[in-house]
Design an enzyme around this catalytic site. Structure first.
Site, PDB file in Angstrom:
ATOM      1  N   ASP A   1     -33.855  15.502  -5.799  1.00  0.00           N
ATOM      2  CA  ASP A   1     -32.593  15.269  -5.085  1.00  0.00           C
ATOM      3  C   ASP A   1     -32.628  13.842  -4.582  1.00  0.00           C
ATOM      4  O   ASP A   1     -33.353  13.533  -3.625  1.00  0.00           O
ATOM      5  CB  ASP A   1     -32.422  16.252  -3.913  1.00  0.00           C
ATOM      6  CG  ASP A   1     -31.116  15.990  -3.156  1.00  0.00           C
ATOM      7  OD1 ASP A   1     -30.309  15.146  -3.618  1.00  0.00           O
ATOM      8  OD2 ASP A   1     -30.905  16.634  -2.103  1.00  0.00           O
TER       9      ASP A   1
ATOM     10  N   GLU B   1     -38.765  19.165   5.538  1.00  0.00           N
ATOM     11  CA  GLU B   1     -38.671  20.357   4.687  1.00  0.00           C
ATOM     12  C   GLU B   1     -40.040  20.871   4.258  1.00  0.00           C
ATOM     13  O   GLU B   1     -40.156  21.651   3.305  1.00  0.00           O
ATOM     14  CB  GLU B   1     -37.765  20.078   3.486  1.00  0.00           C
ATOM     15  CG  GLU B   1     -36.332  19.777   3.941  1.00  0.00           C
ATOM     16  CD  GLU B   1     -35.300  19.817   2.833  1.00  0.00           C
ATOM     17  OE1 GLU B   1     -35.681  19.871   1.660  1.00  0.00           O
ATOM     18  OE2 GLU B   1     -34.102  19.789   3.160  1.00  0.00           O
TER      19      GLU B   1
ATOM     20  N   HIS C   1     -35.480  12.573   5.482  1.00  0.00           N
ATOM     21  CA  HIS C   1     -36.290  13.721   5.900  1.00  0.00           C
ATOM     22  C   HIS C   1     -37.718  13.334   6.264  1.00  0.00           C
ATOM     23  O   HIS C   1     -38.525  14.209   6.594  1.00  0.00           O
ATOM     24  CB  HIS C   1     -36.322  14.784   4.797  1.00  0.00           C
ATOM     25  CG  HIS C   1     -34.977  15.376   4.502  1.00  0.00           C
ATOM     26  ND1 HIS C   1     -34.720  16.149   3.410  1.00  0.00           N
ATOM     27  CD2 HIS C   1     -33.800  15.289   5.184  1.00  0.00           C
ATOM     28  CE1 HIS C   1     -33.452  16.526   3.415  1.00  0.00           C
ATOM     29  NE2 HIS C   1     -32.867  16.009   4.471  1.00  0.00           N
TER      30      HIS C   1
ATOM     31  N   GLU D   1     -30.212  15.906  -8.618  1.00  0.00           N
ATOM     32  CA  GLU D   1     -29.141  16.192  -7.653  1.00  0.00           C
ATOM     33  C   GLU D   1     -28.659  14.902  -7.002  1.00  0.00           C
ATOM     34  O   GLU D   1     -29.480  14.021  -6.695  1.00  0.00           O
ATOM     35  CB  GLU D   1     -29.705  17.155  -6.600  1.00  0.00           C
ATOM     36  CG  GLU D   1     -28.724  17.550  -5.505  1.00  0.00           C
ATOM     37  CD  GLU D   1     -29.416  18.436  -4.465  1.00  0.00           C
ATOM     38  OE1 GLU D   1     -30.374  19.165  -4.829  1.00  0.00           O
ATOM     39  OE2 GLU D   1     -29.021  18.383  -3.291  1.00  0.00           O
TER      40      GLU D   1
ATOM     41  N   LYS E   1     -33.400  26.318  -3.402  1.00  0.00           N
ATOM     42  CA  LYS E   1     -34.389  25.429  -2.789  1.00  0.00           C
ATOM     43  C   LYS E   1     -34.474  25.749  -1.308  1.00  0.00           C
ATOM     44  O   LYS E   1     -33.453  25.883  -0.619  1.00  0.00           O
ATOM     45  CB  LYS E   1     -34.091  23.953  -3.065  1.00  0.00           C
ATOM     46  CG  LYS E   1     -32.772  23.405  -2.573  1.00  0.00           C
ATOM     47  CD  LYS E   1     -32.728  21.884  -2.797  1.00  0.00           C
ATOM     48  CE  LYS E   1     -31.552  21.248  -2.099  1.00  0.00           C
ATOM     49  NZ  LYS E   1     -31.561  19.780  -2.127  1.00  0.00           N
TER      50      LYS E   1
ATOM     51  N   GLN F   1     -34.871  11.435  -1.835  1.00  0.00           N
ATOM     52  CA  GLN F   1     -35.089  12.343  -0.697  1.00  0.00           C
ATOM     53  C   GLN F   1     -36.039  13.505  -1.006  1.00  0.00           C
ATOM     54  O   GLN F   1     -36.852  13.880  -0.159  1.00  0.00           O
ATOM     55  CB  GLN F   1     -33.724  12.888  -0.266  1.00  0.00           C
ATOM     56  CG  GLN F   1     -33.743  13.847   0.889  1.00  0.00           C
ATOM     57  CD  GLN F   1     -32.327  14.282   1.262  1.00  0.00           C
ATOM     58  OE1 GLN F   1     -31.614  13.540   1.921  1.00  0.00           O
ATOM     59  NE2 GLN F   1     -31.925  15.459   0.841  1.00  0.00           N
ATOM     60  N   GLU F   2     -35.906  14.080  -2.210  1.00  0.00           N
ATOM     61  CA  GLU F   2     -36.678  15.300  -2.491  1.00  0.00           C
ATOM     62  C   GLU F   2     -37.290  15.265  -3.884  1.00  0.00           C
ATOM     63  O   GLU F   2     -36.598  14.996  -4.864  1.00  0.00           O
ATOM     64  CB  GLU F   2     -35.765  16.540  -2.375  1.00  0.00           C
ATOM     65  CG  GLU F   2     -35.182  16.692  -0.985  1.00  0.00           C
ATOM     66  CD  GLU F   2     -34.098  17.765  -0.894  1.00  0.00           C
ATOM     67  OE1 GLU F   2     -34.053  18.653  -1.754  1.00  0.00           O
ATOM     68  OE2 GLU F   2     -33.301  17.668   0.053  1.00  0.00           O
TER      69      GLU F   2
ATOM     70  N   ASP G   1     -24.119  17.777  -4.733  1.00  0.00           N
ATOM     71  CA  ASP G   1     -24.301  18.318  -3.377  1.00  0.00           C
ATOM     72  C   ASP G   1     -23.285  17.627  -2.459  1.00  0.00           C
ATOM     73  O   ASP G   1     -22.187  18.146  -2.247  1.00  0.00           O
ATOM     74  CB  ASP G   1     -25.750  18.100  -2.936  1.00  0.00           C
ATOM     75  CG  ASP G   1     -25.981  18.424  -1.469  1.00  0.00           C
ATOM     76  OD1 ASP G   1     -25.113  19.055  -0.853  1.00  0.00           O
ATOM     77  OD2 ASP G   1     -27.041  18.034  -0.917  1.00  0.00           O
TER      78      ASP G   1
ATOM     79  N   SER H   1     -28.906  14.541   5.865  1.00  0.00           N
ATOM     80  CA  SER H   1     -28.157  13.713   4.912  1.00  0.00           C
ATOM     81  C   SER H   1     -26.844  14.436   4.631  1.00  0.00           C
ATOM     82  O   SER H   1     -26.576  14.922   3.540  1.00  0.00           O
ATOM     83  CB  SER H   1     -28.962  13.497   3.632  1.00  0.00           C
ATOM     84  OG  SER H   1     -29.187  14.701   2.948  1.00  0.00           O
TER      85      SER H   1
ATOM     86  N   HIS I   1     -31.033  25.708   1.369  1.00  0.00           N
ATOM     87  CA  HIS I   1     -31.200  25.631   2.829  1.00  0.00           C
ATOM     88  C   HIS I   1     -30.706  24.263   3.313  1.00  0.00           C
ATOM     89  O   HIS I   1     -30.195  23.481   2.514  1.00  0.00           O
ATOM     90  CB  HIS I   1     -32.689  25.811   3.164  1.00  0.00           C
ATOM     91  CG  HIS I   1     -33.538  24.649   2.669  1.00  0.00           C
ATOM     92  ND1 HIS I   1     -34.766  24.323   3.188  1.00  0.00           N
ATOM     93  CD2 HIS I   1     -33.301  23.715   1.696  1.00  0.00           C
ATOM     94  CE1 HIS I   1     -35.242  23.267   2.568  1.00  0.00           C
ATOM     95  NE2 HIS I   1     -34.388  22.882   1.656  1.00  0.00           N
ATOM     96  N   ARG I   2     -30.907  23.936   4.605  1.00  0.00           N
ATOM     97  CA  ARG I   2     -30.671  22.579   5.107  1.00  0.00           C
ATOM     98  C   ARG I   2     -31.972  22.024   5.659  1.00  0.00           C
ATOM     99  O   ARG I   2     -32.927  22.760   5.894  1.00  0.00           O
ATOM    100  CB  ARG I   2     -29.613  22.561   6.231  1.00  0.00           C
ATOM    101  CG  ARG I   2     -28.235  23.054   5.872  1.00  0.00           C
ATOM    102  CD  ARG I   2     -27.580  22.356   4.699  1.00  0.00           C
ATOM    103  NE  ARG I   2     -27.436  20.916   4.814  1.00  0.00           N
ATOM    104  CZ  ARG I   2     -26.282  20.260   4.878  1.00  0.00           C
ATOM    105  NH1 ARG I   2     -25.142  20.933   4.892  1.00  0.00           N
ATOM    106  NH2 ARG I   2     -26.236  18.937   4.910  1.00  0.00           N
ATOM    107  N   SER I   3     -31.984  20.725   5.908  1.00  0.00           N
ATOM    108  CA  SER I   3     -33.226  20.129   6.419  1.00  0.00           C
ATOM    109  C   SER I   3     -33.516  20.575   7.854  1.00  0.00           C
ATOM    110  O   SER I   3     -34.669  20.648   8.261  1.00  0.00           O
ATOM    111  CB  SER I   3     -33.170  18.611   6.317  1.00  0.00           C
ATOM    112  OG  SER I   3     -32.012  18.110   6.939  1.00  0.00           O
TER     113      SER I   3
ATOM    114  N   LYS J   1     -24.268  25.314  -0.182  1.00  0.00           N
ATOM    115  CA  LYS J   1     -24.738  25.371   1.202  1.00  0.00           C
ATOM    116  C   LYS J   1     -23.602  25.946   2.054  1.00  0.00           C
ATOM    117  O   LYS J   1     -22.574  25.276   2.241  1.00  0.00           O
ATOM    118  CB  LYS J   1     -25.052  23.964   1.713  1.00  0.00           C
ATOM    119  CG  LYS J   1     -26.238  23.257   1.053  1.00  0.00           C
ATOM    120  CD  LYS J   1     -26.231  21.790   1.480  1.00  0.00           C
ATOM    121  CE  LYS J   1     -27.507  21.064   1.126  1.00  0.00           C
ATOM    122  NZ  LYS J   1     -27.358  19.587   1.312  1.00  0.00           N
TER     123      LYS J   1
HETATM  124  P1  PGA Z   1     -29.749  17.925   4.286  1.00  0.00           P
HETATM  125  O1  PGA Z   1     -30.578  17.757   2.948  1.00  0.00           O
HETATM  126  O2  PGA Z   1     -29.840  19.335   4.709  1.00  0.00           O
HETATM  127  O3  PGA Z   1     -30.404  16.966   5.228  1.00  0.00           O
HETATM  128  O4  PGA Z   1     -28.338  17.513   3.936  1.00  0.00           O
HETATM  129  C1  PGA Z   1     -30.561  18.695   1.916  1.00  0.00           C
HETATM  130  C2  PGA Z   1     -29.952  18.138   0.681  1.00  0.00           C
HETATM  131  O5  PGA Z   1     -29.489  16.972   0.653  1.00  0.00           O
HETATM  132  O6  PGA Z   1     -29.900  18.844  -0.327  1.00  0.00           O
HETATM  133 ZN    ZN Z   2     -28.916  17.232  -1.620  1.00  0.00          ZN
END
Ligand code: PGA
Ligand code: ZN
Length: 447
Positions: free
Chosen positions: A277, A241, A192, A319, A422, A200-201, A346, A42, A399-401, A371
């Site tokens: 998130d 993740e 994800h 987020e 995270k 997403q999270e 983000d 994302s 981190h990243r996905s 990031k």
């Molecule tokens: P991404 O997701 O690494 O796929 O961008 C992580 C996030 O959105 O925080």
């Molecule tokens: Zn995010």
């Protein structure tokens, strides 16, 4: 100061089986390290450019061009050979140009020459920047005889140097390395997983105890969540993740499942809280936020929906509640929430001080996700954390996905004193290795 004797890149695979960049770097004093970079799914549209080949292999996602850029142009610009060729050192010895982290990153940015690092690739540039950081940290200084330090100490020294040197950060005192609170992504949705969840999270964040104790609490909640999902006949397979990815029905059902897991594991919702998130850019379509087939909401309606969630659930952090250019929605929401929960940017901020400046003027967030690969160098990542801290925002490392076994993000989070980190759930090697690094640093810091 450090000279680079050799820098050599390879294409490796990330946790999704997609190509990414690994760099082996050797310094003039013989330090040898490797570093690799992660990749998002994302991805914010304002992130630094991840260079992909666009050819048939790996569905266009090969990184051979980024690798070639390192092995060709970047290696020539950084190693002793090229410095001698350019007449910058006259002695003819094996060592070349000397760099510290800042001058190395500035040189990489200048060599690329584009605002978004699209010519050489932010993936190429960050891999070199990170490898240099790891090597410079490891190196014993011949002049002083000072032994190498862990990457978190090195990052901390860089941060304090920037605070001393940069007027924008003058309000910050010196910072000490500190352990971030881990935030465990236990239910995966959005891009994800195929769980059908628009958010997403869904993260669990134990509020008390040492790092070890927090990991133990998370493990107990995750075990309970797994049992509960299994008992309901739902999948306990995991997403990108490491969190579960059940077809659970709705975002509210997911939150109910988290609360049930916390309580079922014997904790209260004061002891373990929830972070979300939304990654709302990923469900923003034609001016509406499409939460589900039945729910397509305006920004104002979505804000009300979040407010309802904040009342009903122990959520302390939200987020990307809105899409990456919906500045006004962020600003209005941050005002309404008024400190009851963190409003984290983000995709909105992309670890980019220029975007953070806009957010500061608009009072759009109270926390910044960090990031390194969104911006592309270690120095700019440090600037972003310090800028966030100077606004009074909570720095939240991530981190990243798509990840590798590289744990630099953990050291960076510790060294820059990020409040949260995270790194996914307690599953999948590329996630667990981050938590193991955090445990290792926790032992060192108390020792
Ligand atoms: P991404 O997701 O690494 O796929 O961008 C992580 C996030 O959105 O925080
Ligand atoms: Zn995010």
């Amino acid at each position: 100061m450090t000279t680079i004797a050799k820098v050599e890149a390879r294409e490796i695979l990330d946790s999704r089986g997609l190509p990414t960049v690994e760099v082996a770097l050797e310094t003039g004093k013989g330090a040898k390290v490797i570093a690799s970079v992660p990749s998002g799914a994302s991805t914010g549209k304002n992130e630094a450019h991840e260079l992909r080949d666009g050819e048939k292999r790996f569905g266009g996602k090969g990184v051979r061009r980024a690798v070639e850029n390192i092995n060709g142009e970047i290696a020539r610009a950084l190693t002793g050979a090229s410095a001698k060729d350019a007449g910058e050192v006259g002695s003819g010895d094996a060592e070349g140009k000397e760099f510290d982290q800042r001058s190395l990153d500035v040189a990489l940015i200048a060599l690329d020459g584009t605002p978004d690092k699209s010519r050489l690739g932010a993936n190429a540039i960050l891999a070199v920047s990170l490898a240099f950081a790891r090597a410079a940290a490891t190196e014993t200084d011949a002049g002083t005889g000072k032994l190498g330090v862990p990457l978190y100490s090195y990052s901390n020294t860089l941060a304090n140097q920037s605070i001393a040197a940069d007027a924008r950060f003058a309000s910050l005192g010196q910072i000490a390395p500190s352990l971030p609170t881990p935030s465990f992504n236990v239910l995966n949705g959005g891009k994800h997983a195929d769980s059908g969840l628009s958010i997403q999270e869904f993260m669990l964040v134990p509020q008390r105890g040492t790092t070890t104790e927090r990991i133990e609490v998370a493990a107990a909640c995750i075990a309970k969540l797994r049992d509960n999902l299994h008992a309901r006949g739902l999948s306990i397979g995991v997403g990108d993740e490491g969190g579960f990815a059940p077809k659970i029905g709705s975002n509210e059902d997911a939150l109910d499942a988290l609360v049930a897991a916390i309580i079922g594991a014997g904790y209260t919702t004061d002891e373990v809280k929830i972070a979300i998130d939304a990654a709302a850019s990923s469900f923003f379509q034609e001016g509406k936020y499409v939460l589900s087939a039945q729910q397509a909401l305006s920004s104002a309606e979505l804000a009300r929906w979040y407010e309802g969630l904040l009342t009903k659930y122990p959520i302390f952090s939200l987020e990307d509640p809105f899409a990456e250019d919906d500045w006004d929605a962020f600003a209005e929401f941050a005002k309404k929430v008024d400190g009851r929960a963190l409003v984290v940017g983000d995709d909105l901020l992309t670890t980019n001080v220029a975007r953070m400046q806009i957010a500061a003027e608009k009072h759009a967030v109270t926390s910044a996700l960090i990031k390194p690969n969104q911006i592309g160098t270690v120095s700019e990542t440090i600037d972003a954390v310090l800028f966030a801290r100077a606004q009074g925002w909570v720095p939240f490392a991530s981190h990243r996905s798509g990840e590798t076994g590289d744990t630099a993000i953990v050291d960076i989070a510790v060294g820059l004193g990020c409040t949260y980190l995270k790194a996914g759930s307690l599953a999948r090697g590329e996630r667990v290795v981050k938590y193991n690094r955090l445990l290792e640093i926790a032992d060192e810091l108390v020792a």
